[in-house]
Design an enzyme around this catalytic site. Structure first.
Site, PDB file in Angstrom:
ATOM      1  N   GLU A 168       0.838  -1.207   0.000  1.00  0.00           N
ATOM      2  CA  GLU A 168       0.000   0.000   0.000  1.00  0.00           C
ATOM      3  C   GLU A 168       0.873   1.258   0.000  1.00  0.00           C
ATOM      4  OE1 GLU A 168      -3.574  -0.077   2.434  1.00  0.00           O
ATOM      5  OE2 GLU A 168      -3.079   1.939   3.155  1.00  0.00           O
ATOM      6  N   THR A 227      -3.933   4.821  -1.399  1.00  0.00           N
ATOM      7  CA  THR A 227      -5.001   5.363  -0.549  1.00  0.00           C
ATOM      8  C   THR A 227      -5.644   6.605  -1.168  1.00  0.00           C
ATOM      9  OG1 THR A 227      -3.545   6.765   0.749  1.00  0.00           O
ATOM     10  CG2 THR A 227      -3.876   4.512   1.561  1.00  0.00           C
ATOM     11  N   TYR A 228      -6.755   6.989  -0.563  1.00  0.00           N
ATOM     12  CA  TYR A 228      -7.597   8.070  -1.100  1.00  0.00           C
ATOM     13  C   TYR A 228      -8.216   8.790   0.091  1.00  0.00           C
ATOM     14  CZ  TYR A 228     -11.641   9.926  -3.762  1.00  0.00           C
ATOM     15  OH  TYR A 228     -12.587  10.701  -4.347  1.00  0.00           O
ATOM     16  N   ALA A 265     -10.794  10.690   2.448  1.00  0.00           N
ATOM     17  CA  ALA A 265     -12.260  10.779   2.530  1.00  0.00           C
ATOM     18  C   ALA A 265     -12.680  12.163   2.065  1.00  0.00           C
ATOM     19  CB  ALA A 265     -12.718  10.524   3.948  1.00  0.00           C
ATOM     20  N   HIS A 276      -7.799   3.012  -3.823  1.00  0.00           N
ATOM     21  CA  HIS A 276      -8.793   2.987  -2.757  1.00  0.00           C
ATOM     22  C   HIS A 276      -9.850   4.017  -3.151  1.00  0.00           C
ATOM     23  CE1 HIS A 276      -5.929   1.405   0.630  1.00  0.00           C
ATOM     24  NE2 HIS A 276      -5.584   0.929  -0.549  1.00  0.00           N
ATOM     25  N   ARG A 329     -15.570   3.177   3.400  1.00  0.00           N
ATOM     26  CA  ARG A 329     -16.390   4.317   3.788  1.00  0.00           C
ATOM     27  C   ARG A 329     -15.523   5.573   3.884  1.00  0.00           C
ATOM     28  NH1 ARG A 329     -18.572   5.340   9.791  1.00  0.00           N
ATOM     29  NH2 ARG A 329     -16.348   5.745  10.010  1.00  0.00           N
ATOM     30  N   TYR A 334     -11.812  -5.649  10.403  1.00  0.00           N
ATOM     31  CA  TYR A 334     -11.251  -5.169  11.676  1.00  0.00           C
ATOM     32  C   TYR A 334     -11.233  -6.292  12.712  1.00  0.00           C
ATOM     33  CZ  TYR A 334     -12.008  -0.818   9.297  1.00  0.00           C
ATOM     34  OH  TYR A 334     -11.960   0.176   8.349  1.00  0.00           O
ATOM     35  N   LYS A 346     -21.008  -6.224   3.788  1.00  0.00           N
ATOM     36  CA  LYS A 346     -20.140  -5.816   2.671  1.00  0.00           C
ATOM     37  C   LYS A 346     -19.862  -7.026   1.774  1.00  0.00           C
ATOM     38  CE  LYS A 346     -16.879  -3.758   5.342  1.00  0.00           C
ATOM     39  NZ  LYS A 346     -15.832  -2.810   5.809  1.00  0.00           N
ATOM     40  N   PHE A 399      -0.231   5.051  15.475  1.00  0.00           N
ATOM     41  CA  PHE A 399      -1.003   4.225  14.520  1.00  0.00           C
ATOM     42  C   PHE A 399      -1.984   3.321  15.280  1.00  0.00           C
ATOM     43  CE2 PHE A 399       2.903   4.260  11.507  1.00  0.00           C
ATOM     44  CZ  PHE A 399       2.447   5.391  10.844  1.00  0.00           C
ATOM     45  N   HIS A 407      -0.781  -7.936   3.231  1.00  0.00           N
ATOM     46  CA  HIS A 407      -0.891  -6.612   2.611  1.00  0.00           C
ATOM     47  C   HIS A 407      -0.039  -5.664   3.464  1.00  0.00           C
ATOM     48  CE1 HIS A 407      -2.823  -3.234   0.502  1.00  0.00           C
ATOM     49  NE2 HIS A 407      -3.058  -2.665   1.675  1.00  0.00           N
TER      50      HIS A 407
HETATM   51  C1  FAD Z   1      -7.058  -1.831   4.360  1.00  0.00           C
HETATM   52  C2  FAD Z   1      -7.585  -0.452   4.726  1.00  0.00           C
HETATM   53  C3  FAD Z   1      -7.394   0.603   3.839  1.00  0.00           C
HETATM   54  C4  FAD Z   1      -7.887   1.889   4.154  1.00  0.00           C
HETATM   55  N1  FAD Z   1      -7.694   2.913   3.241  1.00  0.00           N
HETATM   56  C5  FAD Z   1      -8.226   4.125   3.490  1.00  0.00           C
HETATM   57  C6  FAD Z   1      -8.122   5.193   2.515  1.00  0.00           C
HETATM   58  O1  FAD Z   1      -7.532   5.028   1.448  1.00  0.00           O
HETATM   59  N2  FAD Z   1      -8.671   6.390   2.822  1.00  0.00           N
HETATM   60  C7  FAD Z   1      -9.354   6.597   3.993  1.00  0.00           C
HETATM   61  O2  FAD Z   1      -9.859   7.701   4.193  1.00  0.00           O
HETATM   62  N3  FAD Z   1      -9.475   5.621   4.923  1.00  0.00           N
HETATM   63  C8  FAD Z   1      -8.922   4.393   4.694  1.00  0.00           C
HETATM   64  N4  FAD Z   1      -9.058   3.392   5.626  1.00  0.00           N
HETATM   65  C9  FAD Z   1      -9.746   3.690   6.898  1.00  0.00           C
HETATM   66  C10 FAD Z   1     -11.260   3.515   6.784  1.00  0.00           C
HETATM   67  O3  FAD Z   1     -11.792   4.419   5.862  1.00  0.00           O
HETATM   68  C11 FAD Z   1     -11.842   3.791   8.169  1.00  0.00           C
HETATM   69  O4  FAD Z   1     -11.473   2.751   9.055  1.00  0.00           O
HETATM   70  C12 FAD Z   1     -13.348   4.044   8.215  1.00  0.00           C
HETATM   71  O5  FAD Z   1     -13.671   4.531   9.517  1.00  0.00           O
HETATM   72  C13 FAD Z   1     -14.185   2.806   7.986  1.00  0.00           C
HETATM   73  O6  FAD Z   1     -14.202   2.411   6.702  1.00  0.00           O
HETATM   74  P1  FAD Z   1     -14.917   1.028   6.278  1.00  0.00           P
HETATM   75  O7  FAD Z   1     -14.850   0.942   4.829  1.00  0.00           O
HETATM   76  O8  FAD Z   1     -14.375  -0.087   7.075  1.00  0.00           O
HETATM   77  O9  FAD Z   1     -16.407   1.356   6.764  1.00  0.00           O
HETATM   78  P2  FAD Z   1     -17.706   0.489   7.061  1.00  0.00           P
HETATM   79  O10 FAD Z   1     -17.533  -0.930   6.702  1.00  0.00           O
HETATM   80  O11 FAD Z   1     -18.830   1.238   6.457  1.00  0.00           O
HETATM   81  O12 FAD Z   1     -17.813   0.552   8.664  1.00  0.00           O
HETATM   82  C14 FAD Z   1     -17.641   1.775   9.343  1.00  0.00           C
HETATM   83  C15 FAD Z   1     -18.267   1.712  10.726  1.00  0.00           C
HETATM   84  O13 FAD Z   1     -19.684   1.773  10.617  1.00  0.00           O
HETATM   85  C16 FAD Z   1     -20.294   0.609  11.160  1.00  0.00           C
HETATM   86  N5  FAD Z   1     -21.370   0.279  10.217  1.00  0.00           N
HETATM   87  C17 FAD Z   1     -21.247  -0.243   8.972  1.00  0.00           C
HETATM   88  N6  FAD Z   1     -22.470  -0.343   8.394  1.00  0.00           N
HETATM   89  C18 FAD Z   1     -23.370   0.164   9.301  1.00  0.00           C
HETATM   90  C19 FAD Z   1     -24.781   0.350   9.295  1.00  0.00           C
HETATM   91  N7  FAD Z   1     -25.508   0.008   8.237  1.00  0.00           N
HETATM   92  N8  FAD Z   1     -25.350   0.900  10.393  1.00  0.00           N
HETATM   93  C20 FAD Z   1     -24.617   1.258  11.471  1.00  0.00           C
HETATM   94  N9  FAD Z   1     -23.272   1.085  11.530  1.00  0.00           N
HETATM   95  C21 FAD Z   1     -22.667   0.561  10.458  1.00  0.00           C
HETATM   96  C22 FAD Z   1     -19.188  -0.438  11.229  1.00  0.00           C
HETATM   97  O14 FAD Z   1     -19.426  -1.378  12.274  1.00  0.00           O
HETATM   98  C23 FAD Z   1     -17.978   0.435  11.520  1.00  0.00           C
HETATM   99  O15 FAD Z   1     -17.928   0.783  12.887  1.00  0.00           O
HETATM  100  C24 FAD Z   1      -8.566   2.109   5.375  1.00  0.00           C
HETATM  101  C25 FAD Z   1      -8.733   1.043   6.277  1.00  0.00           C
HETATM  102  C26 FAD Z   1      -8.255  -0.226   5.965  1.00  0.00           C
HETATM  103  C27 FAD Z   1      -8.437  -1.352   6.954  1.00  0.00           C
END
Ligand code: FAD
Length: 285
Positions: free
Chosen positions: A10, A41-42, A44, A70, A100, A141, A161, A212, A262
């Site tokens: 990454e 990465t990207y 938000a 991403h 997200r 997670y 998902k 981190f 990864h």
């Molecule tokens: C491998 C990896 C790469 C990443 N790369 C980036 C990046 O490039 N840019 C960046 O900005 N961030 C990045 N992140 C961080 C990530 O964006 C954050 O951890 C973010 O807070 C959650 O993203 P997610 O896609 O896991 O969200 P989700 O899967 O949507 O989950 C987010 C939270 O919401 C909860 N949730 C999910 N669905 C619902 C629902 N329907 N109702 C209520 N609660 C719900 C989940 O339990 C969780 O607590 C990365 C993380 C990882 C592990």
């Protein structure tokens, strides 16, 4: 027959002129071991949008190795995401890391602006608009997402998902292999069959490791924290210790059946390549 293991690196889009100048060298060193793909990465809310695109272009043109952008959806619109997906598809991208993302705390509410609120909605949107054109990775997670109500609720959201069409997951960084194995076991019981690839953060310092782990809710074992603190002013010894800890973690994960690794390279080649060498992963002549 077991699937081949997946090893990926990454990167983040550099934010300074020095970072921009250094990146092709880093990519060149990392590409030399022929990872399966690089991901980029990207921010938000689209803050690194051009940086992500440019870094993807650099990887592909310089190395020919597959590159996966991403894509974060929170605060975004369907039209904006659709335009990005079209742009990536036209340039031959075949893999997306669908997330997200995080907006400032004040903007993170069910009534936040934008047409997406969770990553499962983005996965569904990609499948609805592009079918199987992209291989979709999502985040997992093992130690629970920091904003989740409970491990069970977080797991259910992860499962959604997968139901929406994710092909594989990359985990948040962790230093406790048991958390990963527990997560994989829960996937097995819930009939979630996609590969869960551990996210590996090399250890390169005391303060950044504490930061981190604090930022994402990962458990940093007390003995590791204490040793890093003790070695804080002896960089070579700290790097040796960190490489040993993370090598052992990776060995245990691979021995226990992890489908690959990864690496969060943080745009540095040597810490990741040191792990690669320690693990005796393939080094082309
Ligand atoms: C491998 C990896 C790469 C990443 N790369 C980036 C990046 O490039 N840019 C960046 O900005 N961030 C990045 N992140 C961080 C990530 O964006 C954050 O951890 C973010 O807070 C959650 O993203 P997610 O896609 O896991 O969200 P989700 O899967 O949507 O989950 C987010 C939270 O919401 C909860 N949730 C999910 N669905 C619902 C629902 N329907 N109702 C209520 N609660 C719900 C989940 O339990 C969780 O607590 C990365 C993380 C990882 C592990």
């Amino acid at each position: 027959m077991a699937s081949p293991l997946s090893f990926s690196f990454e990167l983040f889009p550099p934010r300074t002129p020095e970072g921009v100048a250094k990146l092709p060298g880093v990519i060149g060193q990392l590409a030399a071991v022929r990872p399966n793909y690089f991901s980029v990465t990207y921010g938000a809310g689209g803050s690194d949008q051009d940086g992500t695109y440019q870094t993807i272009v650099t990887v592909v043109e310089q190395t020919g190795v597959e590159a996966a952008p991403h894509l974060t959806c929170v605060g975004s619109t369907r039209a904006h995401i659709a335009a990005l997906l079209d742009r990536y598809r036209k340039m031959g991208v075949k893999r997306i890391v669908a997330l997200r993302g995080d907006l400032p705390a004040t903007a993170m509410s069910p009534s936040a602006p934008g047409e997406f609120h969770y990553a499962n909605e983005l996965v569904r949107f990609i499948r609805e608009t592009h079918g199987d054109a992209f291989h979709i990775e999502v985040a997992a997670y093992p130690e629970m997402h920091p904003q989740a109500q409970s491990p069970g609720a977080d797991f259910e959201h992860f499962r959604r998902k997968v139901e929406a069409g994710a092909d594989a997951a990359l985990t948040q960084l962790f230093y406790n292999a048991d958390a990963y194995f527990d997560f994989v076991e829960r996937c097995g019981k819930a009939e979630v069959k996609i590969p869960i690839v551990p996210g590996i953060m090399p250890i390169t310092g005391f303060a950044n490791t504490v930061r981190f782990c604090g930022g994402c809710g990962a458990d940093l074992p007390r003995w590791v924290r204490l040793r890093l603190e003790e070695l804080e002013n002896d960089k070579p010894a700290l790097l040796d210790f960190g490489a040993e800890v993370v090598t052992r973690l990776c060995e245990s994960l691979l021995r226990g059946g992890a489908p690959g690794l990864h690496f969060y390279t943080v745009n540095q080649a040597s810490p990741t390549l040191r792990l690669w060498k320690n693990l005796a992963l393939p080094m082309p002549e």
